[in-house]
Design a protein around this motif. Structure first.
Motif, PDB file in Angstrom:
ATOM      1  N   LEU A  81       0.826  -1.204   0.000  1.00  0.00           N
ATOM      2  CA  LEU A  81       0.000   0.000   0.000  1.00  0.00           C
ATOM      3  C   LEU A  81       0.861   1.255   0.000  1.00  0.00           C
ATOM      4  CD1 LEU A  81      -2.955  -0.663   2.477  1.00  0.00           C
ATOM      5  CD2 LEU A  81      -2.979  -0.728  -0.007  1.00  0.00           C
ATOM      6  N   ALA A  82       1.901   1.260   0.828  1.00  0.00           N
ATOM      7  CA  ALA A  82       2.761   2.444   0.923  1.00  0.00           C
ATOM      8  C   ALA A  82       3.501   2.696  -0.381  1.00  0.00           C
ATOM      9  CB  ALA A  82       3.754   2.274   2.079  1.00  0.00           C
ATOM     10  N   ALA A  83       3.982   1.636  -1.020  1.00  0.00           N
ATOM     11  CA  ALA A  83       4.692   1.813  -2.292  1.00  0.00           C
ATOM     12  C   ALA A  83       3.771   2.409  -3.344  1.00  0.00           C
ATOM     13  CB  ALA A  83       5.252   0.473  -2.769  1.00  0.00           C
ATOM     14  N   LEU A  84       2.568   1.883  -3.459  1.00  0.00           N
ATOM     15  CA  LEU A  84       1.618   2.423  -4.427  1.00  0.00           C
ATOM     16  C   LEU A  84       1.231   3.854  -4.072  1.00  0.00           C
ATOM     17  CD1 LEU A  84      -0.659  -0.716  -4.876  1.00  0.00           C
ATOM     18  CD2 LEU A  84       0.988   0.191  -6.519  1.00  0.00           C
ATOM     19  N   PHE A  85       1.090   4.137  -2.781  1.00  0.00           N
ATOM     20  CA  PHE A  85       0.721   5.478  -2.315  1.00  0.00           C
ATOM     21  C   PHE A  85       1.812   6.496  -2.669  1.00  0.00           C
ATOM     22  CE2 PHE A  85       0.829   8.734   1.022  1.00  0.00           C
ATOM     23  CZ  PHE A  85      -0.463   9.233   0.944  1.00  0.00           C
ATOM     24  N   VAL A  86       3.052   6.156  -2.355  1.00  0.00           N
ATOM     25  CA  VAL A  86       4.159   7.081  -2.594  1.00  0.00           C
ATOM     26  C   VAL A  86       4.389   7.293  -4.092  1.00  0.00           C
ATOM     27  CG1 VAL A  86       6.659   7.373  -2.341  1.00  0.00           C
ATOM     28  CG2 VAL A  86       5.283   6.624  -0.398  1.00  0.00           C
ATOM     29  N   ILE A  87       4.407   6.207  -4.848  1.00  0.00           N
ATOM     30  CA  ILE A  87       4.685   6.330  -6.281  1.00  0.00           C
ATOM     31  C   ILE A  87       3.553   7.071  -6.987  1.00  0.00           C
ATOM     32  CG2 ILE A  87       5.053   5.041  -8.410  1.00  0.00           C
ATOM     33  CD1 ILE A  87       6.326   2.817  -6.669  1.00  0.00           C
ATOM     34  N   SER A  88       2.311   6.700  -6.692  1.00  0.00           N
ATOM     35  CA  SER A  88       1.177   7.370  -7.340  1.00  0.00           C
ATOM     36  C   SER A  88       1.100   8.837  -6.938  1.00  0.00           C
ATOM     37  CB  SER A  88      -0.132   6.665  -6.976  1.00  0.00           C
ATOM     38  OG  SER A  88      -0.114   5.329  -7.393  1.00  0.00           O
ATOM     39  N   GLY A  89       1.513   9.137  -5.713  1.00  0.00           N
ATOM     40  CA  GLY A  89       1.487  10.526  -5.253  1.00  0.00           C
ATOM     41  C   GLY A  89       2.424  11.433  -6.002  1.00  0.00           C
ATOM     42  N   GLY A  90       3.361  10.868  -6.765  1.00  0.00           N
ATOM     43  CA  GLY A  90       4.284  11.673  -7.557  1.00  0.00           C
ATOM     44  C   GLY A  90       3.822  11.892  -8.981  1.00  0.00           C
ATOM     45  N   TYR A 276      10.311   8.395  -4.846  1.00  0.00           N
ATOM     46  CA  TYR A 276      10.208   9.593  -4.006  1.00  0.00           C
ATOM     47  C   TYR A 276      11.408  10.519  -4.220  1.00  0.00           C
ATOM     48  CZ  TYR A 276       9.358  12.487   0.114  1.00  0.00           C
ATOM     49  OH  TYR A 276       9.115  13.553   0.950  1.00  0.00           O
ATOM     50  N   ALA A 277      12.591   9.923  -4.327  1.00  0.00           N
ATOM     51  CA  ALA A 277      13.799  10.738  -4.491  1.00  0.00           C
ATOM     52  C   ALA A 277      13.876  11.392  -5.866  1.00  0.00           C
ATOM     53  CB  ALA A 277      15.040   9.874  -4.253  1.00  0.00           C
ATOM     54  N   LEU A 278      13.383  10.716  -6.885  1.00  0.00           N
ATOM     55  CA  LEU A 278      13.526  11.212  -8.251  1.00  0.00           C
ATOM     56  C   LEU A 278      12.369  12.097  -8.706  1.00  0.00           C
ATOM     57  CD1 LEU A 278      14.892   7.951  -9.947  1.00  0.00           C
ATOM     58  CD2 LEU A 278      16.194   9.979  -9.240  1.00  0.00           C
ATOM     59  N   THR A 279      11.277  12.082  -7.971  1.00  0.00           N
ATOM     60  CA  THR A 279      10.130  12.901  -8.357  1.00  0.00           C
ATOM     61  C   THR A 279      10.360  14.345  -7.957  1.00  0.00           C
ATOM     62  OG1 THR A 279       8.600  11.052  -8.060  1.00  0.00           O
ATOM     63  CG2 THR A 279       7.652  13.257  -8.070  1.00  0.00           C
ATOM     64  N   PRO A 280      10.210  15.300  -8.875  1.00  0.00           N
ATOM     65  CA  PRO A 280      10.327  16.713  -8.496  1.00  0.00           C
ATOM     66  C   PRO A 280       9.370  17.059  -7.361  1.00  0.00           C
ATOM     67  CG  PRO A 280      10.293  16.508 -10.878  1.00  0.00           C
ATOM     68  CD  PRO A 280       9.995  15.142 -10.323  1.00  0.00           C
ATOM     69  N   LYS A 281       9.862  17.786  -6.389  1.00  0.00           N
ATOM     70  CA  LYS A 281       9.084  18.114  -5.205  1.00  0.00           C
ATOM     71  C   LYS A 281       7.801  18.854  -5.547  1.00  0.00           C
ATOM     72  CE  LYS A 281       9.587  20.365  -0.690  1.00  0.00           C
ATOM     73  NZ  LYS A 281      10.502  21.164   0.172  1.00  0.00           N
ATOM     74  N   GLU A 282       7.839  19.653  -6.598  1.00  0.00           N
ATOM     75  CA  GLU A 282       6.670  20.465  -6.946  1.00  0.00           C
ATOM     76  C   GLU A 282       5.466  19.602  -7.320  1.00  0.00           C
ATOM     77  OE1 GLU A 282       6.606  22.423 -10.856  1.00  0.00           O
ATOM     78  OE2 GLU A 282       8.664  21.673 -11.116  1.00  0.00           O
ATOM     79  N   TYR A 283       5.700  18.417  -7.891  1.00  0.00           N
ATOM     80  CA  TYR A 283       4.562  17.566  -8.251  1.00  0.00           C
ATOM     81  C   TYR A 283       3.841  17.072  -7.005  1.00  0.00           C
ATOM     82  CZ  TYR A 283       6.805  17.460 -12.852  1.00  0.00           C
ATOM     83  OH  TYR A 283       7.375  17.815 -14.058  1.00  0.00           O
ATOM     84  N   ARG A 284       4.597  16.674  -5.982  1.00  0.00           N
ATOM     85  CA  ARG A 284       3.969  16.230  -4.742  1.00  0.00           C
ATOM     86  C   ARG A 284       3.279  17.392  -4.043  1.00  0.00           C
ATOM     87  NH1 ARG A 284       8.846  13.406  -4.360  1.00  0.00           N
ATOM     88  NH2 ARG A 284       9.650  14.905  -2.832  1.00  0.00           N
ATOM     89  N   GLU A 285       3.884  18.575  -4.103  1.00  0.00           N
ATOM     90  CA  GLU A 285       3.256  19.739  -3.479  1.00  0.00           C
ATOM     91  C   GLU A 285       1.944  20.081  -4.175  1.00  0.00           C
ATOM     92  OE1 GLU A 285       6.250  22.724  -3.688  1.00  0.00           O
ATOM     93  OE2 GLU A 285       7.263  22.073  -1.838  1.00  0.00           O
ATOM     94  N   LYS A 286       1.922  20.032  -5.493  1.00  0.00           N
ATOM     95  CA  LYS A 286       0.690  20.329  -6.220  1.00  0.00           C
ATOM     96  C   LYS A 286      -0.370  19.264  -5.969  1.00  0.00           C
ATOM     97  CE  LYS A 286       2.798  23.065  -9.914  1.00  0.00           C
ATOM     98  NZ  LYS A 286       3.113  23.142 -11.366  1.00  0.00           N
ATOM     99  N   ASN A 287       0.065  18.048  -5.696  1.00  0.00           N
ATOM    100  CA  ASN A 287      -0.867  16.974  -5.336  1.00  0.00           C
ATOM    101  C   ASN A 287      -1.324  17.064  -3.884  1.00  0.00           C
ATOM    102  OD1 ASN A 287      -1.497  15.357  -7.535  1.00  0.00           O
ATOM    103  ND2 ASN A 287       0.357  14.135  -7.369  1.00  0.00           N
TER     104      ASN A 287
END
Length: 451
Positions: A81-90, A276-287
């Motif tokens: 669940l956490a892996a899908l949550f983190v990856i999809s959140g990016g 999580y490390a490779l996803t630009p921070k702005e995408y998670r912030e906008k999400n």
């Protein structure tokens, strides 16, 4: 038969029901206090730790073995669940849909297909925020999230082992990967029915708002921006998650033996950390990505997995005819009975272990020992056993939607929606939706497929 399963007192299930009651009542009685995950953890610890100590001390090695099995299942469950949550959140879907009933219905339909590729968790995390943005200007939208949970977070994930945790466990226990595709008639009937009901419901609510609010409701929701998908690399990580699960189940590089505990979990953790490390921070912030929802799920389900251990042991022994409960023998033998028995318990127990428990019971009825790939062995006994397994599979997947605790993504979506300002129904309020919408649909499924 183990002494634990045969002799556990019924009182051992009381903490489980206390925890369910706490989850149901606390948001109503102590809404602000219950918002804190720390406070949830306190309640979970007070209720569940005595159960763990009781099993570990009063039942010795056998009790500790049961606890260890539940702990490993919990870790595998939460890591996935956490892996899908983190990856999809990016993955950020830039722009918005128009929040009209037709578009909302189409979004749920897309989720119904996507859930079989990314899992109900991945599809839920990927689509819930765009859905909330599309309906931001609307006043009444709790029903939209409820139907999203019904369809995308649960009933959609019936066609592949990737779709929902119970089917994934069945795959690990010997069910061929493609077997669940034969459940497409049940999948189609339920999801089309829910989409049709939702469309009518949303149109009624939309028209009511149009009359009550000044200006044009339609003009507001029709204001939207072109859609673009950002963080596309995370979609590759989701594909890698799916490949990892398939490889683990098929025993890639282990001579066909399913991977031992730790290998799959480590690979999923690496994929999540890399995404999580490779996803630009702005995408998670906008999400508006926060770890709060997955922490809430982890805390509550830690207590659920511990306190449901005695319930599952008693149920398994009862189903095998090895004990009675309140003086009654277990009498489930027909597909329709397995559909409802699995479904009802999946509504209050997590649907993944419930699936395994009833699969083990069915295997016993057909003379298959509940060891190794026993669910695949059950399938090999003939077409009637396949109908029973179809009933168990659909009951577990569909009726996980009946309550917030029936399936992991349910609580996650609820938490994300509430963080986005949606006032979601209470535990009992949500149950009212289930009784009014889902149960009649499931009665139709029984009549069409399992009578």
């Amino acid at each position: 038969m183990t002494a634990l399963a045969a002799e556990l007192p019924l009182a051992a299930v009381v903490p489980f029901f206390l925890l369910l009651a706490a989850i149901a009542v606390s948001p109503l009685a102590f809404p602000h206090w219950w918002e804190s995950n720390r406070n949830k953890a306190i309640v979970v610890a007070i209720i569940s730790l005595p159960v763990a100590l009781y099993l570990a001390t009063a039942w010795g090695p056998e009790g500790r073995t049961v606890l260890a099995e539940r702990a490993l299942e919990y870790v595998s469950f939460i890591v996935l669940l956490a892996a899908l949550f983190v990856i999809s959140g990016g993955v950020y879907i830039q722009g918005t849909w128009a929040g009209t009933p037709l578009v909302n219905t189409a979004m749920l339909g897309v989720g119904a297909l996507l859930a079989n590729l990314t899992g109900t968790t991945g599809a839920s995390v990927l689509l819930i925020r765009p859905l909330l943005r599309a309906n931001r200007s609307r006043q009444r939208k709790a029903h939209i999230v409820v139907f999203f949970i019904f369809v995308v977070s649960n009933c959609a994930g019936l066609l592949t082992p990737l779709g929902d945790p119970p089917l994934f466990l069945g795959f690990l226990k010997g069910v061929p990967f493609e077997w669940t595709l034969r459940l497409w008639p049940q999948w189609l009937v339920v999801n089309l029915a829910l989409l049709a009901i939702f469309n009518v419901w949303d149109q009624v609510v939309f028209d009511r708002e149009e009359k009550e609010r000044p200006g044009s409701q339609l003009e507001q929701v029709m204001q939207h921006e072109p859609l673009r998908v950002r963080g596309v690399a995370n979609l590759l990580f989701l594909v890698a998650v799916a490949a990892t699960i398939i490889a683990a189940g098929r025993g890639w590089r282990t001579d066909g033996r399913p991977w031992g505990f730790g290998s799959q979990e480590a690979m999923l953790a690496v994929l999540a950390l890399a995404a999580y490390a490779l996803t630009p921070k702005e995408y998670r912030e906008k999400n508006e990505f926060r770890f709060g929802p997955i922490v809430e799920v982890a805390v509550l389900f830690a207590g659920i997995f511990i306190t449901m251990a005695p319930a599952l042991e008693i149920l398994n022994a009862w189903g095998r005819g090895q004990r009675e409960v309140l003086g009654m023998a277990f009498a489930v033998t027909q597909p329709w009975q397995f559909f409802w028995a699995t479904g009802v318990l999946s509504s209050v127990l997590d649907n993944a272990p419930t699936y395994l428990s009833f699969s083990a019971t069915a295997a016993g009825l057909y003379g298959v020992p509940a060891h190794g790939p026993f669910v695949g062995g059950l399938l090999g006994t003939g077409p009637e056993a396949a109908r029973v397994l179809a009933a168990i599979s659909t009951g577990a997947v569909f009726m996980g939607a009946n309550t917030y605790i029936g399936n992991g993504p349910n609580f996650m979506v609820k938490a994300i929606a509430e963080a986005g300002g949606v006032r979601m129904p209470s535990f009992f309020g949500y149950l009212g939706y289930s009784l009014g919408v889902l149960i009649p649909v499931f009665v139709a499924v029984t009549w069409l497929f399992f009578r």
